[in-house]
Write an enzyme that holds these catalytic residues in place. Sequence first.
Site, PDB file in Angstrom:
ATOM      1  N   HIS A  42       0.845  -1.193   0.000  1.00  0.00           N
ATOM      2  CA  HIS A  42       0.000   0.000   0.000  1.00  0.00           C
ATOM      3  C   HIS A  42       0.880   1.242   0.000  1.00  0.00           C
ATOM      4  CE1 HIS A  42      -3.840  -2.081   1.729  1.00  0.00           C
ATOM      5  NE2 HIS A  42      -3.403  -2.617   0.614  1.00  0.00           N
ATOM      6  N   VAL A 258       4.962  -5.138  -4.810  1.00  0.00           N
ATOM      7  CA  VAL A 258       5.768  -6.165  -4.148  1.00  0.00           C
ATOM      8  C   VAL A 258       6.809  -6.766  -5.083  1.00  0.00           C
ATOM      9  CG1 VAL A 258       5.700  -8.402  -2.974  1.00  0.00           C
ATOM     10  CG2 VAL A 258       3.919  -6.694  -2.533  1.00  0.00           C
ATOM     11  N   ARG A 263       2.247  -4.263 -14.491  1.00  0.00           N
ATOM     12  CA  ARG A 263       0.851  -4.642 -14.321  1.00  0.00           C
ATOM     13  C   ARG A 263       0.155  -4.758 -15.663  1.00  0.00           C
ATOM     14  NH1 ARG A 263      -0.560  -0.466  -9.309  1.00  0.00           N
ATOM     15  NH2 ARG A 263      -0.279  -1.980  -7.620  1.00  0.00           N
ATOM     16  N   HIS A 289      -7.366   7.180  -9.831  1.00  0.00           N
ATOM     17  CA  HIS A 289      -6.674   7.132 -11.122  1.00  0.00           C
ATOM     18  C   HIS A 289      -7.462   7.837 -12.232  1.00  0.00           C
ATOM     19  CE1 HIS A 289      -4.698   3.959  -8.807  1.00  0.00           C
ATOM     20  NE2 HIS A 289      -3.627   4.246  -9.531  1.00  0.00           N
TER      21      HIS A 289
END
Length: 333
Positions: A42, A258, A263, A289
Site C-alpha cells: 500500500h 511487491v 501490471r 486514477h
Amino acid sequence: MPVSVVVGGQFGGEGKGKVAHFFAKEQEATAVVRCGGSNSGHTVVAPSGQVHIFRHLPTAAILPGVQLYMSAGSYIDVEVLQKEIASINLDPRRLIIDENAVVVGPEHRAKEREDLVARISSTGSGTGAAVADRVMRRKDLLFAKDCAALKPMVGNVSGMLRERLNAKERVLIEGTQGFGLSLLHSPHYPFVTSRDTTAAAFVAEAGLSPLDVDDIILTLRAFSIRVGGGSGPLPNEITWEELANEAGRPDLMEYTSVTKKPRRVARFDSTLPSRAVVVNNPTKIVLNHLDYIKSAASDVTVADAAVKQYSAMILNKIDYFGTCAASVRRMHG
C-alpha cells in the site's frame, strides 16, 4: 460504533493505501488496523513528497499520534516489517501486533515459489502457504506471541480496540487486495488470493463485530489492473501503450508494489464492482486514477469536465444497493 473499513472493489491496486490514510486523517481516527500479509503493498505519500510502500504497516503510520495495529488475521514477514519500522523511524510503542498473528517463514515462501508463482502469478510472499498451515493446524506454526523479535509489540488487539470504541474513538480498518481476488466471492477461482477480501472478513480479522461498523469505503480505479503474467481474467484488457496515447502520457506504466512486475491494465468493467457493492454494501465509493483520462493533464477546466463525465459514466454503470453515496475524490500523490 465508529468503525470505518476500506476495501478494494476490483483486483487490487485501487489506491486503498492513500484512501485509508486520507480518511484516517479526515475522520480523526485514533486507531488504524492493517489486515493481510506481505503479498500486498500500500502506497502513501508523506507531506515532504517522500513515497512509502508498506506491506505490513497501516499507511496512517506517517500520521503523528495514531495508534497502529496488526490484526489476528495478519501473516507477518518479520524482516519486511522491521525494514518498514526503520524506514520511518517508527516508535515501536505505536504498533501493537495481535498475539495470534502468524509469522511467515522461509519454508512458506519456498513452498509458494515451487508452484503458485508460475501457475497464477502469485507474489511468492509465503502468505498463502502460511494460511494453509494454519488451516491444517500444524503444531510447528509460529505465532507472534512466540516470536522473540515481535514479542515486545504483542498484545490483545481486539480488546484494545474495544476499549477505544467504548470511549467513542474512531477506528479505521485498512483492508488488503481487492474483491476480485476474494477466495470466497471472486468469480475467477483459482486466480485468487488466500483469503476473503470483503469488509466483513476484515472486521472479523480485527476481532470486532459487524455492529461496530458505520462506514464502508469501497475503492475503485478508473482503469482496473491485475498483476502481470498469467494472473487470471481481466475484462476489457488493453495495453499500456494504448492508454498512454489516449492520456497523452508517453511514459505511463505501472508496476506491482511487491514484485515490481509490469501490471496489466483494462478499461472499466462494471461487473465486478457491482458484485462488490452487493457483498460490501458500501456507504462511500472513492474513484481513483482519474488522471489517466484523456485531456486530464491539459487545460484544467477541460480536464475537470472530462473527469466528471467519466466518473458519472462509471458510477451510473454500477448497480447500487442500500444507501451508498458515491464520493469522487482525487487522492493527490
